[in-house]
Design an enzyme around this catalytic site. Sequence first.
Site, mmCIF file in Angstrom:
data_model
loop_
_atom_site.group_PDB
_atom_site.id
_atom_site.type_symbol
_atom_site.label_atom_id
_atom_site.label_comp_id
_atom_site.label_asym_id
_atom_site.label_seq_id
_atom_site.Cartn_x
_atom_site.Cartn_y
_atom_site.Cartn_z
ATOM 1 N N LYS A 81 0.847 -1.199 0.000
ATOM 2 C CA LYS A 81 0.000 0.000 0.000
ATOM 3 C C LYS A 81 0.885 1.253 0.000
ATOM 4 C CE LYS A 81 -0.243 -0.407 5.039
ATOM 5 N NZ LYS A 81 -1.019 -1.003 6.148
ATOM 6 N N TYR A 139 16.085 29.656 9.149
ATOM 7 C CA TYR A 139 14.887 30.416 9.504
ATOM 8 C C TYR A 139 14.767 30.626 11.008
ATOM 9 C CZ TYR A 139 12.934 30.203 4.805
ATOM 10 O OH TYR A 139 12.714 30.365 3.462
HETATM 11 C C1 PLP Z 1 -0.203 -1.976 6.791
HETATM 12 C C2 PLP Z 1 -0.744 -3.273 7.241
HETATM 13 C C3 PLP Z 1 0.099 -4.391 7.364
HETATM 14 C C4 PLP Z 1 1.605 -4.298 7.231
HETATM 15 O O1 PLP Z 1 2.113 -3.795 8.455
HETATM 16 P P1 PLP Z 1 3.672 -3.568 8.700
HETATM 17 O O2 PLP Z 1 3.748 -3.156 10.116
HETATM 18 O O3 PLP Z 1 4.086 -2.513 7.746
HETATM 19 O O4 PLP Z 1 4.352 -4.851 8.423
HETATM 20 C C5 PLP Z 1 -0.477 -5.619 7.656
HETATM 21 N N1 PLP Z 1 -1.818 -5.725 7.852
HETATM 22 C C6 PLP Z 1 -2.650 -4.665 7.772
HETATM 23 C C7 PLP Z 1 -4.097 -4.857 8.018
HETATM 24 C C8 PLP Z 1 -2.139 -3.405 7.487
HETATM 25 O O5 PLP Z 1 -2.964 -2.361 7.424
#
Ligand code: PLP
Length: 361
Positions: A42, A244
């Site tokens: 994702k 800044y």
């Molecule tokens: C993002 C996500 C993962 C992966 O998690 P990580 O901590 O990045 O390994 C697994 N399961 C779900 C439901 C997620 O939303």
Amino acid sequence: MIEAARPPEAGGLLTIDLGALVANWRALGARAGGAECAAVIKADAYGVGIEPAATALGRAGCRTFFVALLSEAARVRAACPAATVYVLNGLPPGTGATFRDLGLRPVLGSAEEIAEWGEGPAALHVDTGMNRLGLRPEDVGPLPFRPALLMTHLVAAEEPENPLNRRQIEAFARVRDAFPGVPASLANSSGIFLDVPADLVRPGYALYGGNPTPGRPNPMRPVVRVEARVIQVREAAVGETVGYNGQWTAGRPSRIATISVGYADGYPRSASATDGKALAGTPSGEAIVAGRRCPFAGRVSMDLIAVDVTSLPDGAVRRGDRVTLIGDELDLDEVARRAGTIGYEILTSLGRRYARTYAGG
Ligand SMILES: *Cc1c(COP(=O)(O)O)cnc(C)c1O
């Protein structure tokens, strides 16, 4: 593949090691015992690029991918025509036909979604404690379809001593008993190291080199390297400020290297180095310049970061030199810590401005 501006036109250089990504996927699969190792890609594969990541992992034998959005799933489908693709954020209203046309699977987590989906392969998300998405165990009744996957998500898998893990695992085990023969999945990256038996694991962060076992040595290979170029090297006299709002003051005659990456590239402004933070002992950003760690000086600005290179020998750093912001001993988790955030946020903020190079594909 997206070809951003090439060096030296680009200010920042992002190198993504697809060989390390694949090696991490294999290592996690081995760690997960007999479970199938899926890949969570994702958010543009945590910033590294959904198409290159899906293609490399697919070639290595990964058969199942998880994304958050339908738009992301469509990109995975184009890159990997035969893969199983789950959409974690579920079934947006009216999208069932698109899911079916593209052969995608929603992760269903409410009675409304289940009713709208009707039949066809989908995962069922059971909420065992996160309280964001998913059916509560007591609300899981007879379904109009047999789930292709039963899943839950751990609240604090990176804290092995947290009693929530045990509670969630037990609650999930009771739901699993009601679905004999349906594959079950509960582990994210850190969850794999809790050694809970399951049929499928869903690592994300660790694939990209993040440490799934905080406080212990990182078993993963680094995937992401971020470098910037030195634009100029200048002197600052005692009492002069840098950046800044004049928040960093030279306490000694100082040499400052100004580099060509800033928060517009996704480097967190919270890594700024101010007098106030130094006084409070709050960590701030560092860069590796000429092989040595050097602290930031002043605020991270939109396109620039000033680095205090006073400790380097004369002439050690010059205009055009490359400086490492993530890579070598400055790993993702440390960079995040120095910015008061988590490596996940660092990765998913990696901007489109970098000259991207994919290695080891
Ligand atoms: C993002 C996500 C993962 C992966 O998690 P990580 O901590 O990045 O390994 C697994 N399961 C779900 C439901 C997620 O939303």
